[in-house]
Design a protein around this motif. Structure first.
Motif, PDB file in Angstrom:
ATOM      1  N   ALA A  36       0.829  -1.213   0.000  1.00 56.42           N
ATOM      2  CA  ALA A  36       0.000   0.000   0.000  1.00 56.42           C
ATOM      3  C   ALA A  36       0.862   1.262   0.000  1.00 56.42           C
ATOM      4  N   GLU A  37       1.948   1.235   0.765  1.00 58.72           N
ATOM      5  CA  GLU A  37       2.839   2.399   0.835  1.00 58.72           C
ATOM      6  C   GLU A  37       3.485   2.689  -0.515  1.00 58.72           C
ATOM      7  N   ASN A  38       3.794   1.648  -1.255  1.00 62.41           N
ATOM      8  CA  ASN A  38       4.418   1.823  -2.565  1.00 62.41           C
ATOM      9  C   ASN A  38       3.397   2.180  -3.637  1.00 62.41           C
ATOM     10  N   ALA A  39       2.221   1.543  -3.569  1.00 58.02           N
ATOM     11  CA  ALA A  39       1.206   1.745  -4.599  1.00 58.02           C
ATOM     12  C   ALA A  39       0.605   3.142  -4.536  1.00 58.02           C
ATOM     13  N   ASN A  40       0.317   3.627  -3.340  1.00 59.78           N
ATOM     14  CA  ASN A  40      -0.262   4.957  -3.188  1.00 59.78           C
ATOM     15  C   ASN A  40       0.034   5.470  -1.790  1.00 59.78           C
ATOM     16  N   PRO A  41       1.182   6.087  -1.591  1.00 58.57           N
ATOM     17  CA  PRO A  41       1.588   6.519  -0.248  1.00 58.57           C
ATOM     18  C   PRO A  41       0.628   7.511   0.393  1.00 58.57           C
ATOM     19  N   GLU A  42      -0.011   8.364  -0.416  1.00 62.66           N
ATOM     20  CA  GLU A  42      -0.952   9.342   0.147  1.00 62.66           C
ATOM     21  C   GLU A  42      -2.152   8.645   0.765  1.00 62.66           C
ATOM     22  N   LEU A  43      -2.710   7.664   0.064  1.00 67.29           N
ATOM     23  CA  LEU A  43      -3.863   6.943   0.579  1.00 67.29           C
ATOM     24  C   LEU A  43      -3.475   6.072   1.766  1.00 67.29           C
ATOM     25  N   SER A  44      -2.294   5.462   1.696  1.00 64.93           N
ATOM     26  CA  SER A  44      -1.819   4.634   2.792  1.00 64.93           C
ATOM     27  C   SER A  44      -1.645   5.452   4.066  1.00 64.93           C
ATOM     28  N   LYS A  45      -1.201   6.685   3.917  1.00 68.98           N
ATOM     29  CA  LYS A  45      -1.018   7.540   5.084  1.00 68.98           C
ATOM     30  C   LYS A  45      -2.342   7.803   5.781  1.00 68.98           C
ATOM     31  N   VAL A  46      -3.404   8.022   5.002  1.00 72.16           N
ATOM     32  CA  VAL A  46      -4.716   8.305   5.579  1.00 72.16           C
ATOM     33  C   VAL A  46      -5.334   7.053   6.183  1.00 72.16           C
ATOM     34  N   LEU A  47      -5.296   5.952   5.433  1.00 69.49           N
ATOM     35  CA  LEU A  47      -5.987   4.737   5.860  1.00 69.49           C
ATOM     36  C   LEU A  47      -5.234   3.959   6.936  1.00 69.49           C
ATOM     37  N   VAL A  48      -3.912   4.050   6.929  1.00 68.50           N
ATOM     38  CA  VAL A  48      -3.124   3.248   7.865  1.00 68.50           C
ATOM     39  C   VAL A  48      -2.376   4.112   8.880  1.00 68.50           C
ATOM     40  N   ASP A  49      -1.477   4.956   8.420  1.00 69.53           N
ATOM     41  CA  ASP A  49      -0.613   5.719   9.333  1.00 69.53           C
ATOM     42  C   ASP A  49      -1.411   6.621  10.278  1.00 69.53           C
ATOM     43  N   ASN A  50      -2.329   7.401   9.725  1.00 66.33           N
ATOM     44  CA  ASN A  50      -3.091   8.322  10.566  1.00 66.33           C
ATOM     45  C   ASN A  50      -3.987   7.582  11.556  1.00 66.33           C
ATOM     46  N   ARG A  51      -4.520   6.454  11.128  1.00 65.66           N
ATOM     47  CA  ARG A  51      -5.362   5.668  12.034  1.00 65.66           C
ATOM     48  C   ARG A  51      -4.518   4.967  13.093  1.00 65.66           C
ATOM     49  N   ASP A  52      -3.277   4.602  12.743  1.00 63.23           N
ATOM     50  CA  ASP A  52      -2.340   4.089  13.758  1.00 63.23           C
ATOM     51  C   ASP A  52      -2.186   5.104  14.884  1.00 63.23           C
ATOM     52  N   LYS A  53      -1.988   6.368  14.500  1.00 66.87           N
ATOM     53  CA  LYS A  53      -1.800   7.434  15.487  1.00 66.87           C
ATOM     54  C   LYS A  53      -3.056   7.638  16.333  1.00 66.87           C
TER      55      LYS A  53
END
Length: 317
Positions: free
Chosen positions: A249-266
């Protein structure tokens, strides 16, 4: 197996938890904080959540659901008949599965998914404009549609028990406080719409198309051709599959991965730590999350700066 808190106090445990610890599905970034990674297939994750909560007897159980969904689940449990409550959560789940099976589940599930399309599209557009519409239909709704196609096979070969419902029920049985940690769908749509620029959307649509026709490798978490439902569950419960999926996901679309995964991790980490800080005794906090979030939450919550992949194997010594 014994687990000790920061004061050396031995917490109740179970040998059934040993495989979760050795496989990395269960980690402890802080002395009284337990993180369990789950998958949204089959019933093993639901059983894991119940066993962990019963073993640890926590003060708080944090679940990866938005507040509105938590309220719906709690209302459903409150409306559950006294007889079913005495029999336990499993009987209620399988009773629901049997009832769904009477209506030809494959057809019903597909029709339900199709009926949901206007609602999903409307919610996406109203909360995120064109970007929200694309996200709610191309990403979210298409995933629901694919899941509906395998609905009858899953119910026949791998009966589903929802891990978050199981965790909430187990928490209520022991009197633990249940806390919702995820954001509402409308807020997620809005966040995606604000974060992704036109170029990112174009890249996403190209990626989706390329993966669907086999020009690019698809998300490792997806079911492989010819893979049985049971084997798919086993592979998805492997922490390496979740890590590969996150990397994809990070490679395919880092912007979307940040919203769906990274921000929700936080978001989930913050709520877990806040819940932990409010406990004024030695009782623990248990956090039930999707497996793809486990490493991220672990890294945010851990002490001493040791990375989760290395630390998870000695947290319970």
């Amino acid at each position: 197996l014994l687990m000790n808190n920061s004061n050396g106090m031995t917490l109740p445990s179970s040998k059934n938890l040993e495989p979760l610890i050795s496989s990395g599905l269960l980690v402890r970034p802080r002395p009284n904080l337990y993180l369990l990674g789950t998958v949204h297939i089959g019933s093993k994750s639901a059983d894991d959540a119940q066993m962990l909560i019963e073993a640890v007897q926590p003060a708080n159980v944090v679940v990866e659901v938005p507040p509105s969904r938590l309220k719906r689940i709690q209302q459903k449990l409150a409306n559950m008949g006294d007889e079913k409550k005495r029999e336990g959560f499993n009987s209620a789940i399988f009773a629901r599965s049997e009832k769904a099976g009477e209506k030809t589940s494959k057809q019903t599930g597909f029709i339900d998914a199709v009926i949901m399309f206007p609602t999903m599209a409307s919610a996406g557009y109203s909360n995120g404009g064109i970007s929200g519409l694309i996200f709610s239909t191309v990403i979210v709704w298409s995933s629901l549609l694919k899941r509906s196609v395998t609905n009858s096979e899953e119910m026949e070969k791998l009966p589903r028990k929802n891990e978050f419902e199981a965790a909430i029920h187990a928490a209520e049985r022991i009197g633990a406080n249940v806390i919702a940690a995820d954001i509402e769908f409308e807020d997620l749509v809005s966040s995606v719409a604000k974060s992704l620029k036109p170029l990112a959307w174009a890249n996403l649509l190209i990626t989706v198309l390329s993966e669907s026709i086999g020009l690019q490798p698809s998300d490792p978490v997806r079911r492989r051709k010819g893979e049985s439902m049971v084997d798919w569950e086993i592979r998805r419960r492997d922490i390496s599959t979740a890590r590969s999926s996150r990397h994809h996901a990070e490679n395919a679309n880092p912007e979307l991965s940040k919203v769906l995964v990274d921000n929700r991790d936080k978001q989930i980490s913050r709520i877990c730590l806040e819940a932990l800080e409010k406990v004024d005794d030695d009782r623990a906090t248990v956090c039930i999350v999707g497996l793809v979030h486990l490493d991220g939450i672990m890294d945010i919550c851990e002490e001493g700066g040791i990375k989760s992949k290395a630390k998870s194997h000695f947290l319970f010594k």
